[in-house]
Design an enzyme around this catalytic site. Structure first.
Site, mmCIF file in Angstrom:
data_model
loop_
_atom_site.group_PDB
_atom_site.id
_atom_site.type_symbol
_atom_site.label_atom_id
_atom_site.label_comp_id
_atom_site.label_asym_id
_atom_site.label_seq_id
_atom_site.Cartn_x
_atom_site.Cartn_y
_atom_site.Cartn_z
ATOM 1 N N HIS A 20 0.788 -1.241 0.000
ATOM 2 C CA HIS A 20 0.000 0.000 0.000
ATOM 3 C C HIS A 20 0.819 1.290 0.000
ATOM 4 O O HIS A 20 0.495 2.229 -0.740
ATOM 5 C CB HIS A 20 -0.964 0.004 1.192
ATOM 6 C CG HIS A 20 -2.169 -0.845 0.992
ATOM 7 N ND1 HIS A 20 -3.451 -0.354 0.981
ATOM 8 C CD2 HIS A 20 -2.290 -2.171 0.784
ATOM 9 C CE1 HIS A 20 -4.317 -1.339 0.780
ATOM 10 N NE2 HIS A 20 -3.624 -2.452 0.667
ATOM 11 N N ASP A 119 -4.901 6.717 1.689
ATOM 12 C CA ASP A 119 -5.299 5.357 1.354
ATOM 13 C C ASP A 119 -6.771 5.199 1.720
ATOM 14 O O ASP A 119 -7.214 5.647 2.779
ATOM 15 C CB ASP A 119 -4.445 4.362 2.145
ATOM 16 C CG ASP A 119 -4.589 2.938 1.642
ATOM 17 O OD1 ASP A 119 -5.712 2.407 1.704
ATOM 18 O OD2 ASP A 119 -3.590 2.353 1.202
ATOM 19 N N ASN A 325 -1.462 -5.438 -8.191
ATOM 20 C CA ASN A 325 -0.291 -4.905 -8.884
ATOM 21 C C ASN A 325 0.271 -5.927 -9.855
ATOM 22 O O ASN A 325 0.723 -5.589 -10.954
ATOM 23 C CB ASN A 325 0.780 -4.501 -7.873
ATOM 24 C CG ASN A 325 0.444 -3.210 -7.164
ATOM 25 O OD1 ASN A 325 -0.411 -2.464 -7.595
ATOM 26 N ND2 ASN A 325 1.113 -2.951 -6.058
#
Length: 427
Positions: A20, A119, A325
């Protein structure tokens, strides 16, 4: 230009676990480059900053400064072994740790916050932003499908029951998510009695209040889900981010020794060239004899760049938990994946499983030698493997269009710059 001469102060709050912190910092860097007249502050725990900042080259930016926040660990604390323990202690320390540190920074610098860019997990930021009278921009580090799942938590509970007893039931009642089964859903979405589960649920309730929600994705990867999300969020935007097997399991989890052994034996028997990023020294010793046997065709390193040269012919695979990702890298590299799913605190595997199935991938729960040999045959073949690469190629073209001069990601990024700097324009 000094910090005081710059207009505006965008404050970024990181969730300090897994992958993150890095994409948020990358986004801050891109924004800082696009808005050199605005100050940017990056808040993260000291331990996470020690991992993230050395490779960030913040010295190239005179408008970014990083700060440490408390991680919630009592002095001398002894962990019980629960993988969620560190996260839960951090969550308990929020939002007070961020609030205190922000107040200290404002007092030290004289720069009041003009925008909170955080976030999405740190949902409390919406209330902090409201108290300060500034925008809250939430950054979702994955793609559209998992965030959609969380926003449909109540609907999923209503249709499937809290424990989702019928594991074969598909989510055909949700836009664009019919490929996902109840058995794919993360534990945290179904069981809301744990601190981290509540955090995700509270996040799903807070996101519609955000000034904007930024996704680490590109338009066109999930059209039906994207359209549905736009109807629920004030403003959403997407931000872009075969002959050799690249093997990596990320930063938090690796398969148990028997599965690693099965994987290594399959590589040995197939004699497929490989690059294996392997950080766990204790487990690496177990496989050392096999690594020596395959030394002529493979290489084991402690770390490898997250994204190889897109022009290289990498058979991207063996990534942890079907992480987002890794999926995006697979698309932009135009290569198929072989995946082993884990259950992780911020589990996005359900959505990834559905999307991998769409372009011909296969997700599994355990590695076996025979299974790995079959999977390697498939992804390296000129038949089904070629079809997979063609399917991924179509998504790769979408990604390329998105980041072109007038592409959706390019235009969305311009809009994001306007949003996070809008308060400074009014000063």
């Amino acid at each position: 230009m000094s910090a005081q001469q710059k207009k505006g102060h965008v404050v970024a709050f990181a969730f300090p676990f897994g992958s993150h912190p890095t994409p948020l910092l990358h986004l801050v860097q891109r924004l800082a480059a696009a808005a050199p007249g605005v100050n940017f502050s990056y808040f993260n725990t000291a331990e996470s900053n020690q991992k993230v900042l050395p490779t960030a080259d913040l010295k190239s930016y005179d408008n970014i400064k990083a700060y440490d926040v408390e991680d919630g660990l009592p002095e001398g604390y002894v962990f019980s072994g629960n993988p969620l323990e560190r996260i839960e202690l951090f969550v308990k320390s929020t939002p007070d740790n961020f609030r205190r540190r922000l107040e200290e920074v404002v007092e030290e610098t004289g720069l009041k916050a003009s925008c909170l860019l955080t976030d999405a997990f740190l949902w409390f930021s919406v209330d902090m932003a409201a108290e300060l009278g500034i925008p809250w921009v939430a950054f979702w580090t994955a793609g559209p499908a998992p965030i959609s799942l969380h926003m449909y938590t109540d609907v999923i509970h209503s249709r499937l029951g809290q424990n989702a007893q019928n594991q074969d039931q598909t989510l055909d009642f949700l836009p664009g998510l019919s490929a996902i089964h109840a058995s794919d859903l993360p534990h945290e979405l179904l069981h809301l009695d744990q601190p981290f589960s509540r955090l995700l649920y509270d996040m799903s309730l807070a996101l519609p209040r955000a000034t904007a929600v930024v996704l680490n994705s590109f338009a066109g990867i999930d059209p039906d889900v994207e359209t549905d999300l736009k109807s629920k969020l004030k403003r959403s935007s997407t931000h872009a981010a075969a002959s050799v097997a690249y093997i990596s399991f990320g930063t938090m989890l690796t398969p148990p020794p028997p599965e690693l052994l099965a994987l290594a034996e399959a590589l040995e028997e197939k004699q497929i060239p490989y690059l294996w990023s392997f950080r766990d020294d204790s487990k690496r010793q177990l496989l050392q004899p096999l690594f020596r046997k395959t030394g002529s065709v493979g290489k084991v390193v402690e770390w490898a760049p997250q994204t190889p040269n897109p022009g290289a012919s990498f058979g991207r695979g063996f990534r942890d938990a079907l992480r987002w990702n890794s999926v995006v890298e697979s698309i932009t590299g135009g290569v198929p994946m072989i995946c082993r799913r884990f259950r992780r605190p911020d589990d996005k595997q359900a959505a990834c499983a559905g999307r991998v199935a769409d372009w011909g991938g296969r997700g599994g729960r355990r590695f076996s030698k025979s299974g790995m040999m079959t999977a390697l045959d498939v992804v390296m073949s000129v038949g089904e493997g070629k079809k997979m690469r063609e399917n991924i190629g179509r998504l790769r073209e979408c990604a390329s269009r998105a980041v072109a001069e007038n592409g959706s990601s390019t235009e969305n990024f311009k809009s994001l710059v306007d949003i996070v700097t809008s308060s400074s324009h009014q000063e």
